[in-house]
Design an enzyme around this catalytic site. Structure first.
Site, short mmCIF file in Angstrom:
data_model
loop_
_atom_site.label_atom_id
_atom_site.label_comp_id
_atom_site.label_asym_id
_atom_site.label_seq_id
_atom_site.Cartn_x
_atom_site.Cartn_y
_atom_site.Cartn_z
N ASN A 123 0.85 -0.95 0.01
CA ASN A 123 -0.26 0.10 0.13
C ASN A 123 0.55 1.28 -0.15
OD1 ASN A 123 -2.22 1.99 0.02
ND2 ASN A 123 -3.13 0.62 2.57
N ASP A 124 1.18 1.61 0.91
CA ASP A 124 2.40 2.86 1.29
C ASP A 124 3.23 3.39 0.09
OD1 ASP A 124 0.94 3.19 3.45
OD2 ASP A 124 1.72 2.22 4.76
#
Lengths: 465, 107
Positions: free
Chosen positions: A391-392
């Site tokens: 995600n990040d």
């Protein structure tokens, strides 16, 4: 040759093996051998120590030493051997912490021992530094462990007046050190011990989960320095060499790690201070934007029509233990003549290099693992970017949004691909706790569910086509 | 006695340079094993802990030394075993012989 000289020679041998080992750990070819070399050197040092003399006597309490060692081995070996690969980071944290604790105890005990002989001020200073640094490392590692093990929130813990409180505790510790230097009081040493413990805890609390690996590396360096300080007190060159090696290389490694995240070390350590408002503002943003979701079968068809697929794995993959199924899917696609790459972000997973370890475990061939820059050039011509549990590391906020906590971190530009597919457990933000705009991109399809289940269904669907 | 301090300081300074020099060019995939490996190396505090317990003359010193040896043993043994387990994954790959699963799925 006297016994003492022989033991010192063996210690010199051990110190040399540690240097050779660190050198070996820096290259993929020699890393494992390097670790073995250090372990052998350590064994030599430990055996030699049994024949050492303390204060003119041979070692007392040999059975007690052996008993304590047996307890340590019985606890450490199964823990280290059988804990899941995904839990590696917290394991390193806890093994580091106990080392710091041991260094602090050694310094305290030595202080009690030498106090009656009115030691010089610099000797007391060495003791106090050993206690302070070792205890901070112990307490800090314990909190880092709790964060990674999710015994407590992974979010930065902030409260009003935090900077002030930390400052006061820090100054109090320094004042206490000066006082003990003058008075050589044992009871004040215990107070310092307690204060250092508090300092370690409040130092780590405001550091966010995603930054904890960098923190563990720093605490690792701290323990090294505490060991070096004990080495000064005990008059042991071996401890000074080993401790300083770890301290110096650990600090450099910490800087390399924060560089891989595109941040400065001070930003990693102190950025949560005073950022309470922005952080909470960013995470609760919900402007009713819609996302598109699909089934594993849809994605299987999409993949079947692609000619180039870039897989972007993240920690979610590791948690779901989906790396073997993922490799199976990749092999199926390759058999259909589709090019498959794995794009590995330097900080994918929870420690730098963590993802490489996990994929290597699943027998993914090295040649298919590509690093950041190469990944971004491959993605420009890719049909599908398959984001599995990351995600990040694909969050465009790192490029677009200067107010984002991860602003400036190099990312994998999944959005360059024709289609983006996210395998996600839920809409929950990633480890850094930041909303990801890529999820709302019209190119993006989301498949909700456990990554392993989804991948298994995709494998079945690709086989059926 | 200040000469002793100076000698230790010399060792410290020189080792600090060696420590930064030898890991300056480590590829990022090895950062985790390197951290874990150096974690095991500072477990050499076990030697210090043994000397402390071995020289203990009071109950308090014995208790503290005993605890220190346990903690340091955890550090050494756990550190080396975890690192070895990580590096096991980096063993040079034999040419892929397990072609069977792929054959049976390729139509």
């Amino acid at each position: 040759m006297s016994r003492g000289t022989l033991i010192d020679l063996l210690y010199l041998f051990s110190a040399t093996t540690f240097i050779i080992a660190l050198k070996g750990l820096g290259s993929p070819k020699h890393a494992r051998r390097g670790n073995m070399v250090a372990a052998f050197g350590m064994l030599v040092a430990i055996v030699a120590t049994f024949f050492n003399h303390v204060g003119g006597h041979s070692l007392r309490h040999v059975w007690l030493i052996l008993l304590a060692m047996a307890i340590g081995v019985i606890v450490a070996v199964p823990t280290a051997r059988f804990v899941k690969m995904t839990a590696m980071p917290q394991l390193v944290a806890i093994f580091n912490g106990v080392g710091g604790g041991a260094a602090a105890l050694v310094s305290i005990t030595e202080f009690i021992h030498i106090k009656s002989s009115h030691p010089a001020t610099y000797v007391i200073l060495e003791v106090l530094l050993g206690v302070l640094i070792g205890t901070v490392s112990f307490a800090g590692s314990a909190v880092a462990f709790a964060k990674l093990q999710e015994l407590m929130t992974g979010r930065p813990v902030t409260y009003p007046g935090q900077q002030l409180i930390n400052g006061v505790v820090g100054v109090a510790a320094l004042a206490l050190i000066v006082t003990i230097l003058v008075t050589a009081s044992t009871s004040l040493l215990w107070v310092l011990f307690a204060l250092a413990f508090v300092l370690g805890v409040i130092f780590v609390l405001p550091i966010g989960g995603a930054d904890v690996p960098v923190l563990i590396s720093l605490l690792n360096a701290f323990t090294g320095l505490a060991v070096a300080a004990s080495g000064f007190t005990l008059g042991s060159n071996l401890l000074i060499v080993a401790g300083t090696l770890v301290g110096a290389s650990g600090i450099l490694l910490t800087r390399l790690m924060s560089k891989a995240m595109g941040r400065s070390l001070s930003n990693v350590l102190f950025s949560a201070f005073g950022s309470v408002i922005t952080a909470s503002g960013a995470t609760t943003r919900d402007d009713g934007r819609s996302v598109r979701s699909g089934t594993p079968e849809d994605i299987a068809i999409l993949l079947g029509f692609s000619s180039r697929v870039v897989i972007i794995p993240g920690y979610g993959l590791a948690v779901a233990q989906g790396q073997h199924v993922l490799r199976e899917l990749a092999e199926l696609l390759e058999a259909k003549g589709i090019e498959v790459f794995y794009a590995i972000h330097p900080v994918a997973g929870r420690m730098p290099g963590h993802m490489n370890v996990l994929l290597a475990e699943a027998n993914v061939p090295y040649e298919q693992l590509i690093e950041l820059d190469e990944a971004n050039s491959e993605l420009a011509t890719a049909d599908v970017a398959l984001v599995v549990g990351a995600n990040d590391t694909v969050n465009p906020a790192a490029v677009d949004d200067p107010s984002s906590p991860i602003y400036g971190m190099p990312i994998i530009h999944a959005d360059l691909a024709e289609n983006v597919v996210f395998l996600k457990r839920s809409m929950r933000p990633g480890f850094a706790g930041i909303e990801n705009d890529l999820l709302y991109n019209p190119k993006t399809t989301l498949v909700f569910g456990d990554a392993k289940d989804t991948l298994t269904k995709m494998v079945a669907a690709v086989k059926a086509n | 006695m200040h000469n002793v301090l100076l000698q230790y300081a010399t060792v410290l300074i020189l080792t600090a340079f060696v420590g930064t020099e030898i890991i300056a060019k480590v590829p990022s995939i090895l950062h985790t094993p390197l951290m874990s490996g150096s974690n095991a190396i500072h477990g050499v505090i076990l030697v210090g802990s043994m000397l402390i317990l071995g020289g203990a003359t009071t109950n308090l010193q014995e208790i503290l030394g005993f605890l220190a040896v346990i903690l340091a043993t955890l550090n050494v043994v756990g550190g080396f075993v975890v690192t070895d387990r990580m590096l096991e994954m980096f063993k040079p790959r034999a040419p892929r012989v397990k072609e069977t699963p792929r054959d049976e799925v390729a139509p």
